[in-house]
Write a protein that holds these residues in place. Sequence first.
Motif, PDB file in Angstrom:
ATOM      1  N   GLU A 167       0.841  -1.199   0.000  1.00 22.00           N
ATOM      2  CA  GLU A 167       0.000   0.000   0.000  1.00 22.00           C
ATOM      3  C   GLU A 167       0.876   1.250   0.000  1.00 22.00           C
ATOM      4  N   TYR A 168       0.564   2.147  -0.947  1.00 26.45           N
ATOM      5  CA  TYR A 168       1.316   3.399  -1.071  1.00 26.45           C
ATOM      6  C   TYR A 168       0.313   4.563  -1.056  1.00 26.45           C
ATOM      7  N   LYS A 169       0.623   5.600  -0.257  1.00 22.72           N
ATOM      8  CA  LYS A 169      -0.310   6.711  -0.129  1.00 22.72           C
ATOM      9  C   LYS A 169       0.332   8.033  -0.548  1.00 22.72           C
ATOM     10  N   ASN A 170      -0.524   8.883  -1.116  1.00 19.13           N
ATOM     11  CA  ASN A 170      -0.169  10.275  -1.423  1.00 19.13           C
ATOM     12  C   ASN A 170       1.022  10.415  -2.378  1.00 19.13           C
ATOM     13  N   LEU A 171       0.807  10.010  -3.626  1.00 15.31           N
ATOM     14  CA  LEU A 171       1.784  10.220  -4.689  1.00 15.31           C
ATOM     15  C   LEU A 171       1.339  11.430  -5.509  1.00 15.31           C
ATOM     16  N   SER A 172       2.275  12.265  -5.914  1.00 18.79           N
ATOM     17  CA  SER A 172       1.904  13.429  -6.735  1.00 18.79           C
ATOM     18  C   SER A 172       3.076  13.868  -7.602  1.00 18.79           C
ATOM     19  N   PHE A 173       2.725  14.533  -8.714  1.00 16.33           N
ATOM     20  CA  PHE A 173       3.731  15.044  -9.639  1.00 16.33           C
ATOM     21  C   PHE A 173       3.198  16.295 -10.299  1.00 16.33           C
ATOM     22  N   ASN A 174       4.066  17.322 -10.430  1.00 16.10           N
ATOM     23  CA  ASN A 174       3.724  18.504 -11.225  1.00 16.10           C
ATOM     24  C   ASN A 174       4.978  18.998 -11.924  1.00 16.10           C
ATOM     25  N   ALA A 175       4.783  19.660 -13.059  1.00 12.69           N
ATOM     26  CA  ALA A 175       5.938  20.124 -13.838  1.00 12.69           C
ATOM     27  C   ALA A 175       5.535  21.271 -14.750  1.00 12.69           C
ATOM     28  N   LEU A 176       6.486  22.155 -14.969  1.00  9.79           N
ATOM     29  CA  LEU A 176       6.324  23.229 -15.943  1.00  9.79           C
ATOM     30  C   LEU A 176       7.482  23.118 -16.928  1.00  9.79           C
TER      31      LEU A 176
END
Length: 454
Positions: free
Chosen positions: A369-378
């Motif tokens: 179980e893996y929680k709270n993954l996120s990615f953002n890029a400009l």
Amino acid sequence: MKKITIIAVLVVGALAALPIIGNQYVNSTMNERIEELKTHGVGVKNSSQNSSYLTSSKHYEFILDDGAKFIDFLNQYATSQIPPYVDSVINGVVVGVDVEYSNIPFFSTVAVDIYPMDFSQQMMDSLKRKDTNFYDQLNTFLGSKGINYHINYHLGSEQFDGYIKDIDQTFNLNDGTVLNLALNDTKFDGEGELIAPKSSNFTLGKMKLNVTAKNNKLVFALEDFKGSSAFASKATYDTDINAKNFKFVLDEKYNDVYFDLNDIKGKFSSDDKGEKTKIFGDTYFKDMTIKGSDLDLVMKEFKYALSVEKLDKDLFAKLQELISKNRSNMNYQAEQEIEKTVADLLSKGLELNVKNISVDEVVYNKNKEYKNLSFNALVNFKEDPDLATKLKRMPMEALQNIDMNSEFIIPKNLYEEIDQTGEIAQYAQIDGDKVTFKSEFKDGKLSVNGKPVR
């Protein structure tokens, strides 16, 4: 008194004569549409008319004589191009159209039923040779208007509404395969020309395709779908979609696939009203389950938001057309043309903004179980007229044209599984159960959390 009586008689007589004169506005509009279709590969195979004092009804049987010409006509209005190979499939298709309207000139609402009557002769002959039983069932289904679009269209305001007739049809094939198609509670409305509406709304209660054969089973289902679109032009539009559930199941002897998606939302838009084109996409689903022979994956609360701005209008439109036309029939020449158009588009510069890709929870094979993954890029692609030459001769030099800032956040337990050797520990920023990687790429050099990557 005598004058009043004469005037009254004349008025009543004129009103009574209106239905006899007929609704010339509706008639002329319909004739114009039919003549236009004739110039785009559609012929009139049969037609008939039945009129009463107050109403008129007409029956048409249209045949697609030139599929290629008709597809070119549709592609003038479509946001994505119909592949050219489709013309061979639709050549010879016969579509029935029943029209009913009032003979009183002031009423310009037309009730239309559209239904396929026959597929291409080549297709039906082939089906008859391979499976006579299925051929007979399909003929009976089409003959009963099994697929029927009903439209109420107001010629003056160009407003329309309608529905698709409910379907619950089972076909039994010679090899024992059973095919069931169900469609329920499908409605639509909108404004504008039917072939290119200014706005439209569409709702679907349930659609399900169920194919059961000897050693496998296929299920495709969509439930509680809603869609709405507004078009300012072919390249400027806003679309919203919502669905309660989408399901795909392939149950084979040695290979099972199960895909289930719940509470789906999406927003998509394109705008070319300024000097450049910009596009935007936003997607959400509550949970997704994927199961296979060696896979059991569950994702919860998935979010995705992305925009691309500063796109060259003409090159982007050209790229869209190339991809649409060759999507299902890609060849070397098409690949080369697409690659060149992509290079030309990037050489004009653009900005890619991955605003958010995130998932609250991932469960892998029920035990991880893996929680709270996120990615953002400009990402900024700088304008460079020499980019195409660089890509051919010195691809690494083209990296100088890219500036990027990104942030990738993963849970600590996933990080520990990935970096068992400790090779990326120097770049990781650990804060409790969260591990962050902030990256910058500029002038061909990459750094993560301020440390150069060599």
